[in-house]
Design a protein around this motif. Structure first.
Motif, PDB file in Angstrom:
ATOM      1  N   PHE A   1       0.828  -1.197   0.000  1.00 37.40           N
ATOM      2  CA  PHE A   1       0.000   0.000   0.000  1.00 37.40           C
ATOM      3  C   PHE A   1       0.863   1.248   0.000  1.00 37.40           C
ATOM      4  O   PHE A   1       1.910   1.302   0.654  1.00 37.40           O
ATOM      5  CB  PHE A   1      -0.905   0.024   1.241  1.00 37.40           C
ATOM      6  CG  PHE A   1      -2.100  -0.877   1.137  1.00 37.40           C
ATOM      7  CD1 PHE A   1      -1.988  -2.235   1.386  1.00 37.40           C
ATOM      8  CD2 PHE A   1      -3.336  -0.367   0.787  1.00 37.40           C
ATOM      9  CE1 PHE A   1      -3.082  -3.073   1.279  1.00 37.40           C
ATOM     10  CE2 PHE A   1      -4.443  -1.198   0.689  1.00 37.40           C
ATOM     11  CZ  PHE A   1      -4.318  -2.545   0.931  1.00 37.40           C
ATOM     12  N   GLY A   2       0.407   2.257  -0.719  1.00 36.54           N
ATOM     13  CA  GLY A   2       1.039   3.557  -0.662  1.00 36.54           C
ATOM     14  C   GLY A   2       0.685   4.256   0.633  1.00 36.54           C
ATOM     15  O   GLY A   2      -0.122   3.767   1.427  1.00 36.54           O
ATOM     16  N   ALA A   3       1.261   5.430   0.820  1.00 31.89           N
ATOM     17  CA  ALA A   3       1.093   6.157   2.080  1.00 31.89           C
ATOM     18  C   ALA A   3      -0.295   6.750   2.233  1.00 31.89           C
ATOM     19  O   ALA A   3      -0.761   6.943   3.355  1.00 31.89           O
ATOM     20  CB  ALA A   3       2.145   7.256   2.187  1.00 31.89           C
ATOM     21  N   GLY A   4      -0.948   7.044   1.136  1.00 31.20           N
ATOM     22  CA  GLY A   4      -2.299   7.591   1.207  1.00 31.20           C
ATOM     23  C   GLY A   4      -2.351   9.085   0.946  1.00 31.20           C
ATOM     24  O   GLY A   4      -1.370   9.805   1.151  1.00 31.20           O
ATOM     25  N   THR A   5      -3.501   9.542   0.498  1.00 35.12           N
ATOM     26  CA  THR A   5      -3.782  10.957   0.257  1.00 35.12           C
ATOM     27  C   THR A   5      -5.123  11.286   0.876  1.00 35.12           C
ATOM     28  O   THR A   5      -6.101  10.555   0.685  1.00 35.12           O
ATOM     29  CB  THR A   5      -3.841  11.270  -1.253  1.00 35.12           C
ATOM     30  OG1 THR A   5      -2.571  11.017  -1.838  1.00 35.12           O
ATOM     31  CG2 THR A   5      -4.221  12.725  -1.491  1.00 35.12           C
ATOM     32  N   ILE A   6      -5.170  12.381   1.616  1.00 36.76           N
ATOM     33  CA  ILE A   6      -6.427  12.825   2.218  1.00 36.76           C
ATOM     34  C   ILE A   6      -7.175  13.681   1.192  1.00 36.76           C
ATOM     35  O   ILE A   6      -6.616  14.633   0.646  1.00 36.76           O
ATOM     36  CB  ILE A   6      -6.171  13.651   3.491  1.00 36.76           C
ATOM     37  CG1 ILE A   6      -5.461  12.792   4.545  1.00 36.76           C
ATOM     38  CG2 ILE A   6      -7.490  14.186   4.051  1.00 36.76           C
ATOM     39  CD1 ILE A   6      -4.987  13.586   5.753  1.00 36.76           C
ATOM     40  N   LEU A   7      -8.405  13.344   0.922  1.00 38.23           N
ATOM     41  CA  LEU A   7      -9.258  14.154   0.052  1.00 38.23           C
ATOM     42  C   LEU A   7     -10.284  14.873   0.917  1.00 38.23           C
ATOM     43  O   LEU A   7     -11.033  14.230   1.660  1.00 38.23           O
ATOM     44  CB  LEU A   7      -9.968  13.287  -0.991  1.00 38.23           C
ATOM     45  CG  LEU A   7     -10.965  14.016  -1.897  1.00 38.23           C
ATOM     46  CD1 LEU A   7     -10.249  15.043  -2.767  1.00 38.23           C
ATOM     47  CD2 LEU A   7     -11.755  13.036  -2.754  1.00 38.23           C
ATOM     48  N   ARG A   8     -10.289  16.191   0.834  1.00 45.03           N
ATOM     49  CA  ARG A   8     -11.279  16.990   1.555  1.00 45.03           C
ATOM     50  C   ARG A   8     -12.168  17.701   0.539  1.00 45.03           C
ATOM     51  O   ARG A   8     -11.660  18.374  -0.362  1.00 45.03           O
ATOM     52  CB  ARG A   8     -10.596  18.021   2.455  1.00 45.03           C
ATOM     53  CG  ARG A   8      -9.896  17.408   3.647  1.00 45.03           C
ATOM     54  CD  ARG A   8      -9.791  18.357   4.822  1.00 45.03           C
ATOM     55  NE  ARG A   8      -9.261  17.640   5.991  1.00 45.03           N
ATOM     56  CZ  ARG A   8      -8.024  17.734   6.435  1.00 45.03           C
ATOM     57  NH1 ARG A   8      -7.164  18.510   5.797  1.00 45.03           N
ATOM     58  NH2 ARG A   8      -7.629  17.069   7.490  1.00 45.03           N
TER      59      ARG A   8
END
Lengths: 111, 114
Positions: free
Chosen positions: A101-108
């Motif tokens: 898994f990648g680190a992730g991105t927060i979508l707001r």
């Protein structure tokens, strides 16, 4: 709910706009890629997948693009809605078949 | 609701202690995966079982162990706990043997080690 990643990159978009979330993967031998969505306080949820013999795949309001030349994956969300607010993870499946898994991105999503 | 059940949802314990996390996979799924999610490490694959046998191993510490029982539920045992073991522990299940395809995740067990 609790935040799962206080130090993750954040993408803020206006409701109704399109969102593009990017991911760089590490293993050029990976042949299967997946996007997951994780809402606050919940486990990751499958969104869409793509195999390495394709460069584009569309789902409902989502499109995944794969560029194997530069090892890049993107997730496009059309007409972003408040319910799309979450952390988005890409994952790659290398020959070991252990999903990374990648680190992730927060979508707001702003209303 | 993914169909994967994890217990307990929250657990607070002290350093040096041992805990057991439990997972019931979706009905019909033979594979169970354990992942650790922390703020600085993201989602890390720990171990996979398929139909009762260990199938794949990731970054699982020697202090940690897991098993899958004949009824396909799984337990993750964490011993000699350290502060750094504080994290969310997710269980996921799938029909297939290979660690590909759609994984169905539970809601996680949040472990806090004080």
């Amino acid at each position: 709910g609790e935040s799962v990643g206080l130090h993750l990159p954040t993408l803020s978009v206006q409701e109704g706009d399109n969102s593009i979330i990017n991911c760089a993967y590490s293993n050029s031998a990976s042949d299967y890629f997946i996007w997951y969505k994780q809402e606050s306080g919940k486990g990751p949820q499958f969104i869409i997948d793509i195999r390495s013999n394709m460069d584009k795949r569309q789902g409902q309001r989502v499109t995944v693009l794969l560029n194997k030349t530069v090892k890049h994956l993107s997730l496009q969300i059309a007409a972003t809605q408040p319910g799309d607010s979450a952390v988005y993870f890409c994952a790659e499946s290398p020959p070991t078949r252990k999903l990374v898994f990648g680190a992730g991105t927060i979508l707001r999503v702003k209303s | 609701d993914s169909g994967v059940t994890q217990t307990p949802k929250h657990l607070i314990t002290a350093t040096g202690q041992r805990v057991t996390l439990r997972c019931s996979p979706r009905s019909g799924d033979l594979s169970v995966y354990w992942y650790q999610q922390s703020l600085d490490q993201g989602l890390q694959f720990l171990i996979q079982y398929y139909n009762g046998e260990e199938r794949a191993k990731g970054n699982i510490l020697e202090r940690f162990s897991a098993q899958q029982f004949p009824d396909l539920h799984s337990e993750l045992n964490l011993s000699s706990l350290e502060l750094g073991d504080s994290a969310l522990y997710f269980c996921a299940s799938s029909v297939v043997r290979e660690n590909t395809g759609e994984l169905f995740f539970g809601e996680g067990s949040r472990l806090t080690v004080l």
